[in-house]
Design an enzyme around this catalytic site. Structure first.
Site, mmCIF file in Angstrom:
data_model
loop_
_atom_site.group_PDB
_atom_site.id
_atom_site.type_symbol
_atom_site.label_atom_id
_atom_site.label_comp_id
_atom_site.label_asym_id
_atom_site.label_seq_id
_atom_site.Cartn_x
_atom_site.Cartn_y
_atom_site.Cartn_z
ATOM 1 N N SER A 122 4.001 6.136 -10.988
ATOM 2 C CA SER A 122 5.354 6.079 -10.722
ATOM 3 C C SER A 122 6.034 7.612 -11.207
ATOM 4 O O SER A 122 6.883 7.986 -10.333
ATOM 5 C CB SER A 122 5.991 5.065 -11.549
ATOM 6 O OG SER A 122 5.419 3.774 -11.297
ATOM 7 N N SER A 189 -3.409 -0.887 -7.112
ATOM 8 C CA SER A 189 -4.140 -1.257 -5.986
ATOM 9 C C SER A 189 -5.836 -1.160 -6.216
ATOM 10 O O SER A 189 -6.303 -0.059 -5.786
ATOM 11 C CB SER A 189 -3.816 -0.395 -4.862
ATOM 12 O OG SER A 189 -3.626 0.786 -5.100
#
Length: 286
Positions: A122, A189
């Site tokens: 992030s 993911s």
């Protein structure tokens, strides 16, 4: 005459006959002069399922509701291949991705940042967005936690829901790329097959996988959200890196590596991605 309802997993082509379009038929660019019969071909197997019906008397809007030229110049009616969404067709718009890219002077793509929790995904995503913004490029960040506040708030962290989480984000990212934006998706993911499925949604070259190659020990030492501590205490199940696997990319476009003694900053990592975009022509329209 009965409605023409081919199976949902069928692509419909128009065949030549001796009957011309009605005079009030809308134009589809270049009109084939004689079109009446429908030829249906299974979209996956290319098996011919041509029925014996023709529609010489139906108005064009009823017989051929949505027609467009495909990449080979054929007039086609695109039918859904999703068994839960039958009787739908793709509506083609006159303003396409190329037009939007020309307007923005950039190439739409998806930058998929993957890695363990605490690897800096992030932070790098936001640094990358800021760097591109300063260059006048339009981006949007799809952050894994942020997405679960809205679109995916009904999904858990079990294997099936994780797969659905990635599928939804992949579809949204594809829309952003089609809009001409540089979409930055930042998610753990963990499963390779899910990331590969997202890659398959986009044209070749428009999915840029960025692997945050940061050791588990360093991610756990950072533990910015306290999740590793909870996982070690057994209070969080199926936590990636602890009791659920993370499958590293095998053929990603960019690897951002960091060790415990590394001094590379998130901004420097972001610039590595920017350099890739520049070198591959994404920061200008084509």
């Amino acid at each position: 005459m009965a409605a023409l309802n081919p199976p949902p997993s069928v692509r419909v082509h128009l065949l030549e006959s001796q009957t011309s379009y009605p005079h009030n038929a809308p134009s589809f660019g270049t009109r084939p002069p004689k079109l009446t019969c429908l030829r249906t071909v299974n979209a996956k197997t290319e098996t011919d399922h041509t029925p014996s019906f023709c529609a010489p008397d139906l108005p064009i809007s009823d017989a051929y509701p949505l027609l467009f030229h495909n990449s080979h110049g054929n007039i086609v009616k695109q039918m859904s291949t999703n068994e839960k969404s039958s009787n739908i067709v793709w509506h083609q718009c006159s303003v396409g991705k190329h037009d939007r890219q020309q307007l923005l002077n950039q190439k739409g793509c998806v930058i998929w940042i993957t890695g363990l929790s605490g690897s800096g995904k992030s932070t790098v995503a936001c640094a990358l967005s800021r760097s591109l913004h300063s260059r006048g490029k339009l981006t949007y960040v799809l952050d894994g936690d942020n997405i679960r506040h809205g679109l995916n708030k009904n999904l858990s962290f079990g294997p099936e829901d994780r797969a659905e989480n990635i599928r939804r984000v992949g579809e949204v990212a594809k829309l952003f790329a089609d809009a001409g934006l540089i979409c930055i998706a930042s998610l753990i993911s963990p499963y390779r097959r899910d990331r590969d499925a997202c890659r398959a949604l986009l044209p070749e070259g428009d999915f840029i996988e960025v692997f945050m190659d940061v050791p588990l020990q360093l991610c756990e030492a950072r533990d910015p959200k306290g999740l590793y501590k909870l996982a070690r205490a057994g209070k969080i199940k199926d936590f990636t890196g602890i009791d659920d696997p993370y499958e590293q990319p095998q053929n990603c476009e960019i690897v951002l590596q960091q060790q415990a003694n590394s001094e590379i900053s998130p901004c420097e990592m972001a610039e590595t991605v920017v350099s890739y975009l520049e070198d591959h022509g994404y920061l200008q329209a084509k």
